[in-house]
Motif scaffolding. Structure first.
Motif, mmCIF file in Angstrom:
data_model
loop_
_atom_site.group_PDB
_atom_site.id
_atom_site.type_symbol
_atom_site.label_atom_id
_atom_site.label_comp_id
_atom_site.label_asym_id
_atom_site.label_seq_id
_atom_site.Cartn_x
_atom_site.Cartn_y
_atom_site.Cartn_z
ATOM 1 N N MET A 156 -9.645 -5.100 7.414
ATOM 2 C CA MET A 156 -11.111 -4.494 7.447
ATOM 3 C C MET A 156 -11.742 -5.424 6.887
ATOM 4 O O MET A 156 -12.955 -6.610 7.074
ATOM 5 N N GLN A 157 -11.237 -5.117 5.768
ATOM 6 C CA GLN A 157 -12.484 -5.579 4.840
ATOM 7 C C GLN A 157 -11.688 -7.105 4.225
ATOM 8 O O GLN A 157 -12.975 -8.483 3.803
ATOM 9 N N MET A 158 -10.888 -7.806 4.954
ATOM 10 C CA MET A 158 -10.110 -9.307 4.605
ATOM 11 C C MET A 158 -10.565 -10.193 5.879
ATOM 12 O O MET A 158 -11.356 -11.295 5.708
ATOM 13 N N ASN A 184 3.938 -10.629 -7.862
ATOM 14 C CA ASN A 184 3.479 -8.704 -8.044
ATOM 15 C C ASN A 184 1.872 -8.772 -7.817
ATOM 16 O O ASN A 184 1.514 -8.116 -8.937
ATOM 17 N N PHE A 185 0.982 -9.758 -7.447
ATOM 18 C CA PHE A 185 -0.008 -9.287 -8.123
ATOM 19 C C PHE A 185 -1.345 -8.382 -7.374
ATOM 20 O O PHE A 185 -0.204 -8.237 -5.921
ATOM 21 N N PRO A 186 -1.864 -7.443 -7.781
ATOM 22 C CA PRO A 186 -2.248 -6.463 -6.726
ATOM 23 C C PRO A 186 -2.706 -7.622 -5.010
ATOM 24 O O PRO A 186 -4.105 -8.246 -5.215
ATOM 25 N N PHE A 187 -2.341 -6.633 -4.465
ATOM 26 C CA PHE A 187 -2.736 -6.456 -2.801
ATOM 27 C C PHE A 187 -3.572 -7.231 -2.990
ATOM 28 O O PHE A 187 -4.689 -7.515 -1.711
ATOM 29 N N GLN A 188 -4.571 -6.717 -3.431
ATOM 30 C CA GLN A 188 -6.713 -7.097 -2.951
ATOM 31 C C GLN A 188 -7.221 -8.583 -3.562
ATOM 32 O O GLN A 188 -7.520 -8.629 -2.902
ATOM 33 N N LEU A 189 -6.277 -9.184 -4.527
ATOM 34 C CA LEU A 189 -7.059 -10.443 -4.270
ATOM 35 C C LEU A 189 -6.061 -11.367 -2.975
ATOM 36 O O LEU A 189 -6.454 -12.554 -2.762
ATOM 37 N N LEU A 190 -5.267 -10.553 -1.469
ATOM 38 C CA LEU A 190 -5.422 -11.177 -0.516
ATOM 39 C C LEU A 190 -6.840 -11.671 -0.199
ATOM 40 O O LEU A 190 -7.220 -12.349 0.835
ATOM 41 N N ILE A 191 -8.027 -10.853 -0.470
ATOM 42 C CA ILE A 191 -9.239 -11.102 0.156
ATOM 43 C C ILE A 191 -9.407 -12.314 -0.129
ATOM 44 O O ILE A 191 -10.352 -13.381 0.244
ATOM 45 N N ALA A 192 -9.269 -13.111 -1.719
ATOM 46 C CA ALA A 192 -9.494 -14.314 -2.273
ATOM 47 C C ALA A 192 -8.893 -15.676 -1.354
ATOM 48 O O ALA A 192 -9.920 -16.529 -0.620
ATOM 49 N N SER A 193 -8.092 -14.945 -0.137
ATOM 50 C CA SER A 193 -7.558 -16.099 0.652
ATOM 51 C C SER A 193 -7.808 -16.363 1.818
ATOM 52 O O SER A 193 -7.433 -17.257 2.856
ATOM 53 N N ILE A 238 1.004 -1.147 -0.033
ATOM 54 C CA ILE A 238 -0.037 0.176 -0.516
ATOM 55 C C ILE A 238 1.056 1.136 -0.296
ATOM 56 O O ILE A 238 0.396 2.336 -0.799
ATOM 57 N N TRP A 239 2.130 0.902 0.722
ATOM 58 C CA TRP A 239 3.143 2.159 0.940
ATOM 59 C C TRP A 239 4.161 2.941 -0.828
ATOM 60 O O TRP A 239 3.469 3.807 -1.329
ATOM 61 N N GLU A 240 3.260 1.426 -1.600
ATOM 62 C CA GLU A 240 4.557 2.096 -2.918
ATOM 63 C C GLU A 240 2.862 1.661 -3.643
ATOM 64 O O GLU A 240 3.342 2.885 -4.740
ATOM 65 N N ALA A 241 2.115 1.601 -3.502
ATOM 66 C CA ALA A 241 1.132 2.118 -4.119
ATOM 67 C C ALA A 241 0.406 3.218 -4.003
ATOM 68 O O ALA A 241 -0.490 3.996 -4.941
ATOM 69 N N THR A 242 0.239 4.075 -2.828
ATOM 70 C CA THR A 242 0.166 5.503 -2.694
ATOM 71 C C THR A 242 0.438 6.597 -2.398
ATOM 72 O O THR A 242 0.237 7.667 -2.751
ATOM 73 N N SER A 243 1.769 5.682 -2.126
ATOM 74 C CA SER A 243 3.059 7.104 -1.994
ATOM 75 C C SER A 243 3.996 7.511 -2.661
ATOM 76 O O SER A 243 4.054 6.942 -3.690
ATOM 77 N N ASN A 244 4.089 8.833 -2.996
ATOM 78 C CA ASN A 244 4.761 9.396 -4.111
ATOM 79 C C ASN A 244 6.975 8.818 -3.488
ATOM 80 O O ASN A 244 7.798 9.064 -4.553
ATOM 81 N N TYR A 245 6.912 8.370 -2.355
ATOM 82 C CA TYR A 245 8.206 7.810 -1.724
ATOM 83 C C TYR A 245 8.307 6.939 -1.339
ATOM 84 O O TYR A 245 7.865 5.882 -1.664
ATOM 85 N N SER A 246 9.643 5.871 -2.608
ATOM 86 C CA SER A 246 9.418 4.708 -2.967
ATOM 87 C C SER A 246 10.670 4.447 -1.545
ATOM 88 O O SER A 246 11.225 5.516 -1.145
ATOM 89 N N MET A 247 10.069 3.617 -1.371
ATOM 90 C CA MET A 247 11.286 2.799 -0.477
ATOM 91 C C MET A 247 12.528 2.213 -0.800
ATOM 92 O O MET A 247 13.595 1.837 -1.511
ATOM 93 N N ALA A 248 13.665 2.118 -0.057
ATOM 94 C CA ALA A 248 14.969 1.630 -0.125
ATOM 95 C C ALA A 248 15.295 -0.125 -1.671
ATOM 96 O O ALA A 248 14.338 -0.425 -0.990
ATOM 97 N N SER A 249 16.028 0.374 -1.484
ATOM 98 C CA SER A 249 16.075 -0.675 -3.156
ATOM 99 C C SER A 249 16.248 -1.786 -1.944
ATOM 100 O O SER A 249 17.533 -1.771 -1.752
#
Length: 461
Positions: free
Chosen positions: A74-76, A125-134, A32-43
């Motif tokens: 909460m959704q999960m 690196n599938f969409p993390f929203q698919l975690l709901i399926a698991s 979610i950080w990588e998807a919503t933030s303009n600041y990337s994490m350390a490589s």
């Protein structure tokens, strides 16, 4: 050669589930950080980012990520509510006819499928929203509550003597505390040294070994019924369990019924708070001003798991000098103090120290189960614990969803509010226990009352 020891399966399952929880939370946080933030994490880093300076634009992004992670969690949990309730209710009651291995196998298959899905999700690196399926798959096959419920039923089936049963269950509590503590301690090193993909793969391998052990080495403690009974159980088992639960309260005298309802209410309200606040700890520790990395989070999880061991030792020690109800009071009040102190913990040292009041957190759950078992007949024990398992599944998912929603709504202005709210909510089980005390709870008195009621029923017939 078939074995009658379910303990290895419990240990392997506890290791996998304990390691999955912090890994999944931190994986979602990173995605979610990588998807919503303009600041990337350390490589190449597996750690989560954290900014303590409130004037920094990264801090604002961090608060937004905290909200989104909490809401996604909460959704999960909501996605697994209905299938988890149905599967737990049916499988545990069904095991009386079909055997204990059936729910053990099915819940293990669900856990394995969920773990495989996590591996694929993190690798490709599938969409993390698919975690709901698991979450949905795991709940549909029977969740961790189903697995533990079937495991304890498996042990009870073998133990004809009360003392032997107590020792076996005490051993399980000890093993759960030991395994979850060591796993929580090492979880941060798994993330740091191996990354998410390999960590999820290790969990998958452990769950595979666990499933193989149950399938090929574990003998069933209950022999399957005839085909006629099996076919009937599928259509009538659900109705029978509802009817048995109804009769559990209907057949009891007025005083005993009131006491049972109060004890059940006390346990579920306490369980609601304890389970609901558990995942908030990791989010709170990832956030400013603590900004814990994955290793410190592992240390915190390990300290939290020590409560299994310390609670067992506390029950063993206190049982020689005080009554069950007083042990429950001690556990709830010390947990309440821990919640209040956590809300004001701003340093790493303080966050470690506030774990001390949580040493007896598990005591009320064990003691209240024991107290309830003393106010029902021996022929009603299975119905009682099936009822408890159903309410725990419902309360657990509802609690996690509720507390995640509250944390998302309050994290921006005061992250510790959820812990203060938890401390306040714990007044409810305290008041309920006071009512139990006032109506005259005495050790052993209700065992005699049950025996008298049984004799009256026999004479009336």
């Amino acid at each position: 050669m078939k074995l009658l020891f379910v303990e290895p399966a419990i240990c392997l399952s506890a290791f996998a589930l304990t390691l999955t929880s912090p890994l999944t939370t931190q994986y979602v946080y990173r995605r979610i950080w990588e998807a919503t933030s303009n600041y990337s994490m350390a490589s190449g880093s597996n750690a989560s980012e954290c900014e303590k300076n409130k004037s920094s634009p990264i801090f604002l992004s961090q608060e937004e990520v905290q909200k989104k992670v909490s809401l996604f969690s909460m959704q999960m949990d909501i996605s697994g509510l209905i299938p988890g309730l149905v599967s737990t209710f049916i499988l545990l009651s069904y095991s009386d006819r079909q055997g204990r291995k059936f729910p053990l196998i099915l819940s293990s298959v669900g856990a394995l499928a969920s773990s495989v899905w996590l591996c694929l999700l993190s690798y490709f690196n599938f969409p993390f929203q698919l975690l709901i399926a698991s979450t949905f798959i795991f709940a549909l096959c029977g969740n961790s509550t189903t697995f533990l419920g079937a495991s304890f039923a498996y042990i009870v089936d073998q133990c004809k003597e009360q003392k032997q049963r107590t020792i076996r269950i005490a051993i399980i509590d000890f093993l759960l505390g030991l395994v979850t503590g060591l796993t929580g301690l090492s979880s941060g090193y798994f993330i740091r040294e191996l990354g998410f993909v390999w960590s999820f793969l290790i969990i998958t391998m452990v769950l595979t070994v666990n499933l193989m052990y149950i399938l090929f080495f574990l003998d069933d403690s209950v022999k399957e019924s005839s085909s006629q009974n099996v076919s009937m159980s599928c259509s009538e088992g659900f109705k029978n369990l509802f009817y048995q639960t109804y009769m559990l309260f209907k057949n009891a005298s007025g005083n005993r019924r009131s006491l049972l309802c109060l004890l059940l209410f006390t346990m579920i309200t306490y369980f609601f708070v304890i389970i609901g606040i558990s995942p908030i700890f990791i989010l709170y520790e990832l956030d400013s001003p603590l900004c814990w990395n994955e290793v410190f989070i592992g240390y915190g999880s390990a300290l939290g798991s020590i409560s299994f061991l310390s609670s067992f030792l506390g029950i063993w020690f206190f049982s020689y000098c005080i009554e069950d109800i007083h042990m429950a009071f001690i556990g709830i009040l010390t947990t309440m103090a821990g919640m209040a102190l956590t809300a004001f913990a701003k340093t790493t040292l303080m966050m470690f120290l506030v774990r001390l009041p949580f040493l007896f957190t598990v005591v009320p759950l064990s003691v209240l189960r024991s107290m309830m078992s003393k106010v029902v007949d021996s022929t009603e024990q299975g119905t009682l614990f099936a009822c408890i398992a159903f309410l725990e599944t419902l309360g657990g998912v509802t609690a996690v969803s509720t507390f995640n929603g509250i944390y998302a709504a309050t994290v921006a202005w005061y992250p510790g509010f959820t812990f203060l709210l938890s401390a306040g909510l714990l007044l409810i089980p305290v008041i309920s226990l006071c009512v139990v005390r006032c109506i005259g709870w005495k050790e052993g008195s209700y065992v005699l009352l049950i025996q008298e009621e049984s004799r009256e029923d026999t004479s009336n017939r």
